[in-house]
Enzyme design. Structure first.
Site, PDB file in Angstrom:
ATOM      1  N   TRP B 316      30.089  21.419  29.888  1.00  0.00           N
ATOM      2  CA  TRP B 316      30.069  21.975  31.174  1.00  0.00           C
ATOM      3  C   TRP B 316      29.876  20.616  31.979  1.00  0.00           C
ATOM      4  O   TRP B 316      30.636  20.461  32.960  1.00  0.00           O
ATOM      5  CB  TRP B 316      29.035  22.877  31.251  1.00  0.00           C
ATOM      6  CG  TRP B 316      28.800  23.447  32.823  1.00  0.00           C
ATOM      7  CD1 TRP B 316      29.650  24.258  33.173  1.00  0.00           C
ATOM      8  CD2 TRP B 316      28.035  22.932  33.817  1.00  0.00           C
ATOM      9  NE1 TRP B 316      29.277  24.450  34.585  1.00  0.00           N
ATOM     10  CE2 TRP B 316      28.177  23.622  35.022  1.00  0.00           C
ATOM     11  CE3 TRP B 316      27.116  21.881  33.831  1.00  0.00           C
ATOM     12  CZ2 TRP B 316      27.853  23.513  36.228  1.00  0.00           C
ATOM     13  CZ3 TRP B 316      26.527  21.414  35.299  1.00  0.00           C
ATOM     14  CH2 TRP B 316      26.859  22.277  36.303  1.00  0.00           C
ATOM     15  N   HIS B 317      29.114  19.834  31.561  1.00  0.00           N
ATOM     16  CA  HIS B 317      28.790  18.497  32.537  1.00  0.00           C
ATOM     17  C   HIS B 317      29.942  17.581  32.574  1.00  0.00           C
ATOM     18  O   HIS B 317      29.959  16.799  33.769  1.00  0.00           O
ATOM     19  CB  HIS B 317      27.551  17.752  31.887  1.00  0.00           C
ATOM     20  CG  HIS B 317      26.088  18.312  32.614  1.00  0.00           C
ATOM     21  ND1 HIS B 317      25.633  19.503  31.600  1.00  0.00           N
ATOM     22  CD2 HIS B 317      25.541  18.373  33.439  1.00  0.00           C
ATOM     23  CE1 HIS B 317      24.582  20.025  32.110  1.00  0.00           C
ATOM     24  NE2 HIS B 317      24.398  19.204  33.410  1.00  0.00           N
ATOM     25  N   GLY B 318      30.908  17.414  31.529  1.00  0.00           N
ATOM     26  CA  GLY B 318      31.920  16.742  31.896  1.00  0.00           C
ATOM     27  C   GLY B 318      32.727  16.754  30.623  1.00  0.00           C
ATOM     28  O   GLY B 318      32.524  17.091  29.362  1.00  0.00           O
ATOM     29  N   PHE B 468      30.931  17.390  38.548  1.00  0.00           N
ATOM     30  CA  PHE B 468      30.932  18.359  37.559  1.00  0.00           C
ATOM     31  C   PHE B 468      31.563  19.732  37.925  1.00  0.00           C
ATOM     32  O   PHE B 468      31.149  20.686  37.684  1.00  0.00           O
ATOM     33  CB  PHE B 468      29.370  18.602  37.052  1.00  0.00           C
ATOM     34  CG  PHE B 468      28.640  17.456  36.687  1.00  0.00           C
ATOM     35  CD1 PHE B 468      29.123  16.533  35.626  1.00  0.00           C
ATOM     36  CD2 PHE B 468      27.521  16.790  37.371  1.00  0.00           C
ATOM     37  CE1 PHE B 468      28.795  15.566  35.451  1.00  0.00           C
ATOM     38  CE2 PHE B 468      27.450  15.760  36.887  1.00  0.00           C
ATOM     39  CZ  PHE B 468      27.531  14.902  35.667  1.00  0.00           C
TER      40      PHE B 468
END
Lengths: 375, 468
Positions: B316-318, B468
């Site tokens: 989800w963060h990258g 993000f």
């Protein structure tokens, strides 16, 4: 103050603060400031030529309405200098950080912290010096010297442990580019104290060691006999005063005179006028350092009527030379002072009429070499 | 638009506050919606349509789920809602990641799409997902007003960097909320404190990190300074943004849940994630972990669930393997804690569990910030002297001395010490409470002045969590 009153006071204070500056900001749309004297640049204006394309463009600085508006809001913010000053003081005195936008303050002396050389610029500048050497000096019988003026960065690194540019690397490049010129090292004659607190230049009263080292190298040291007298001008505000937003107190400008220097004349090839070594009128100008040799001049000739020799010297220089070259006057009949930032290198030979028997000195600071501003 | 900019503070916010508090209550949501759309349009003109389309999709899906409640169609529509939202997120955020991996794996040459990542897409996608899923589960009432739902999704305080506000959290506030001096003053103070955390601490630590990257004289100690700086910068940047969002929400009468609770004081990684980016952790818990069975399953199934949840958290963060590895790194420690470490730390002084947490999170955020896998290996190796790195260099001393005050202040500020002291003083003495009340508006104005000075100095930078 109870909690209820606190809530009212915070609400009102916050709202008034935002409203006050918001109104001033909006007023600036209608009466913007065009130029910043302090930063010496035009300030961003409210965007015009607004089109659908420019509104949808958020990437390109010059084509994006939003980017232009952002720049406008920062540049035109009311009390801009107060806020720049507040930021600098908070950064250096509250957060105790050493830098503010690249400016540092060590022992009261303000400097710009540079950690790398712009190699492309440096190569360009060295190429220009090589060109001059090849065109004018290669076949002349005079001696040729090159001297690098260390800027404040050098001392921040050497004496205070700042991470600065690699001056050994620069010196090596300079010597490699001009292998047939004698390199004069003056770093041992200087400390940070020999520079103005509020300016990037060196102070003339700190240059006697440098004068001695250079004249020893040039073989003219025994012609300097007359002692100097120190003169003081109060209220010197160097270039860093405003730029750094630290606004230190004005300092003294000390200049050196003696009977020989007083009699010297300076001929300006551009204006066909003759001045003295020091120009008191320019001390009160926006650049008070222009006091020395009347500031930025393309081509000057200093004539010493009391010279005990017929020898002449040609100095290719930047502004650091303005305060040092007067101290070399006693040892020469004439000194040609050339600034190839303002005169084409190709024209210099015709103007000063040959290099055959004259000694030549390249005297340049690291900062100028890094920028490649030679013509 | 950045919160940390003159255009936001003295143009946008000033105008929105004025209009919002002038118009009658009925029009307030519309004012917020228009303001929020302008706020988004200012930074992402084209992608505003994408956000509106996502919102419209959720709105229609919500109505359909409610209409077909109790039939198989409700389930179909919740799945199409989830699929369409995730498809948009996947397309815009992850397509190049998948293409490059397919190319690497099969030696292909499929061209990358090189799409710009729509700002805040990860946040608003998760918000719209929570809405339709909660409507399906019967935990939220369907929203029949598009303006209200769009106001919830686009609400500018939390639109682009969270926290991930669940629909159920603001469901009531959307139809009736209180505007009071208390809400405004608490919100304004919280907003200014958040702005100060971002501008005066996180961005300054960003300067140290930039100097570290530019340095040719790195050392083992410098790598550890870097690790502390990276963690503290991320904490103050993101928690500062959350403070601003919560504060602005409160000014407008919304109550968002907390997103950070001094994670640095945690005694285990499990506790750390209950204190760090709480809205994301609870989202994955409620919408992924528990539906997978949570911990009421066999040991192996629990292990699988944990790995899936943390891999997704990292992803989800990258869109990079370093983020996936970062998520799995935490999964490993959570598993170790459950089976080994918790028992071990229970027997030894508490200070060791704190040291353990600090070490684990410092390494994790170096990994998080690394430039690809090779960069991650180099950075973490540097912390342990790999490559004959000197222990100390002169430059290390310069930067440590230069940033000592900021680093110490940031470390103290990351703990609840100051907040606890102020609250205790206020509770114990009426005089102290009154003195603190007098100081509060002074501190707010002083901070606004200093923060503005940094804007004028041109030293603002983009929020880290925007990507993000």
């Amino acid at each position: 103050m109870n909690n209820k009153i606190r809530n009212i006071v915070v609400t009102v204070t916050f709202s008034l603060f935002i409203a006050f500056f918001a109104v001033l900001c909006v007023l600036r749309i209608f009466s913007p400031v065009e130029y910043s004297d302090v930063e010496k640049r035009p300030l961003a204006q409210f965007p015009t030529n607004i089109t659908v394309e420019s509104i949808l463009n958020t990437k390109e600085e010059d084509k994006s309405t939003i980017k232009q508006f952002e720049k406008f809001t920062v540049d035109q913010f009311p009390f801009r200098e107060f806020f720049r000053r507040l930021e600098a003081q908070f950064q250096l005195n509250v957060l105790n950080l050493k830098e503010n936008h690249g400016y540092v303050q060590e022992n009261g002396s303000i400097a710009e912290l540079e950690t790398t050389f712009f190699e492309k610029g440096l190569n360009g500048a060295l190429g220009r010096l090589q060109y001059i050497y090849d065109k004018y000096l290669k076949d002349s019988s005079g001696d040729k010297y090159v001297c690098l003026v260390p800027d404040k960065n050098y001392f921040l690194g050497r004496d205070f442990g700042y991470p600065v540019r690699d001056y050994n690397w620069l010196t090596g490049k300079l010597q490699a580019a001009l292998p047939d010129m004698t390199y004069i090292d003056i770093t041992g004659d200087l400390t940070l104290d020999d520079y103005y607190l509020t300016d990037w230049h060196w102070s003339q009263d700190g240059l006697l060691g440098v004068q001695n080292t250079i004249t020893e190298a040039l073989g003219s040291a025994d012609r300097f006999e007359t002692p100097f007298k120190e003169n003081v001008l109060e209220g010197f505000k160097g270039g860093y005063t405003d730029q750094s937003a630290l606004y230190p107190a004005p300092e003294k400008l000390v200049y050196l005179t003696n009977g020989i220097l007083d009699a010297c004349t300076v001929y300006d090839y551009e204006t066909n006028k003759t001045y003295g070594l020091y120009n008191h009128e320019l001390f009160s100008s926006k650049v008070p350092y222009d006091f020395f040799l009347s500031g930025t001049r393309a081509l000057l000739r200093i004539d010493n009527p009391n010279a005990t020799t017929d020898e002449e010297l040609i100095v290719f220089r930047d502004s650091f030379g303005s305060s040092l070259i007067p101290l070399l006057s006693e040892g020469y009949k004439s000194i040609y002072v050339v600034d190839i930032r303002y005169v084409m290198s190709d024209m210099v030979g015709n103007l000063i009429g040959g290099y055959e028997d004259r000694d030549v000195l390249f005297l340049y600071s690291a900062t100028i070499l890094d920028q490649n501003v030679f013509k | 638009m950045l919160f940390s900019s003159i255009s936001f503070l003295y143009y946008f916010l000033a105008a929105v506050l004025l209009i919002y508090f002038i118009v009658p209550f009925k029009a307030k949501n519309l004012v917020l919606l228009i303001a929020s759309l302008f706020f988004y349009f200012y930074g992402e003109p084209i992608y505003t349509l994408l956000m509106l389309a996502t919102t419209l999709s959720s709105y229609i899906h919500g109505l359909l789920i409610d209409h077909f409640r109790g039939t198989k169609w409700a389930k179909v529509f919740v799945w199409t809602s989830v699929a369409s939202s995730l498809a948009a997120l996947g397309f815009f955020k992850y397509s190049d990641f998948f293409i490059s991996n397919v190319n690497n794996l099969f030696g292909g040459s499929i061209p990358l799409l090189e799409l710009a990542l729509p700002i805040g897409i990860s946040f608003y996608t998760f918000q719209t997902l929570s809405y339709t899923i909660d409507v399906y589960r019967g935990e939220a009432k369907v929203q029949k007003s598009f303006v209200r739902l769009a106001t919830y999704v686009a609400l500018f305080p939390q639109l682009i960097a969270g926290p991930i506000v669940r629909y159920t959290t603001v469901e009531e506030d959307l139809s009736s909320r209180t505007h009071s001096f208390e809400n405004f003053s608490c919100g304004a103070t919280r907003f200014v404190l958040g702005l100060a955390k971002k501008v005066l601490i996180a961005d300054r630590l960003g300067d140290l990190i930039a100097s570290f990257h530019a340095s040719d004289e790195k050392s083992v100690v410098f790598y550890w300074i870097y690790a502390f700086a990276v963690f503290l910068q991320l904490y103050f940047d993101f928690s500062g943004y959350s403070d601003m969002a919560i504060g602005l929400g409160r000014i407008f009468g919304f109550r968002f849940l907390e997103n950070f609770n001094y994670p640095i004081v945690s005694k285990s990684i499990a506790e750390f994630w209950r204190r760090w980016h709480m809205s994301l952790g609870s989202w994955f818990r409620d919408y992924v972990y528990i539906p997978l069975g949570g911990n009421r399953v066999s040991k192996w199934r629990w292990l699988f669930n944990t790995l899936v949840v943390w891999m997704l958290t990292g992803f989800w963060h990258g869109a990079d393997w370093t983020f996936i590895l970062w998520g799995l790194y935490f999964a490993v420690f959570l598993v170790l804690e459950k089976f080994v470490l918790n028992k071990f730390f229970a027997k030894i002084p508490r200070v060791f569990s704190h040291i353990y947490v600090v070490l684990v999170i410092l390494i994790s955020f170096v990994l998080f910030s690394a430039n690809g896998m090779a960069g991650a290996i180099a950075d973490i190796g540097g912390m342990f002297g790999a490559g004959n790195l000197p222990f100390w260099t002169r430059e290390t001393g310069y930067y440590l001395a230069g940033y000592a005050v900021l680093l110490v202040a940031a470390c103290i500020g990351a703990t609840p010490l100051l907040k606890t002291a102020v609250l205790k003083l206020k509770e114990k003495s009426r005089i102290a409470n009154n003195v603190i009340n007098v100081l509060e508006p002074i501190v707010v104005v002083a901070l606004l002045l200093v923060i503005t000075s940094y804007f004028v100095g041109g030293s603002f930078s983009a929020f880290l969590y925007f990507r993000f």
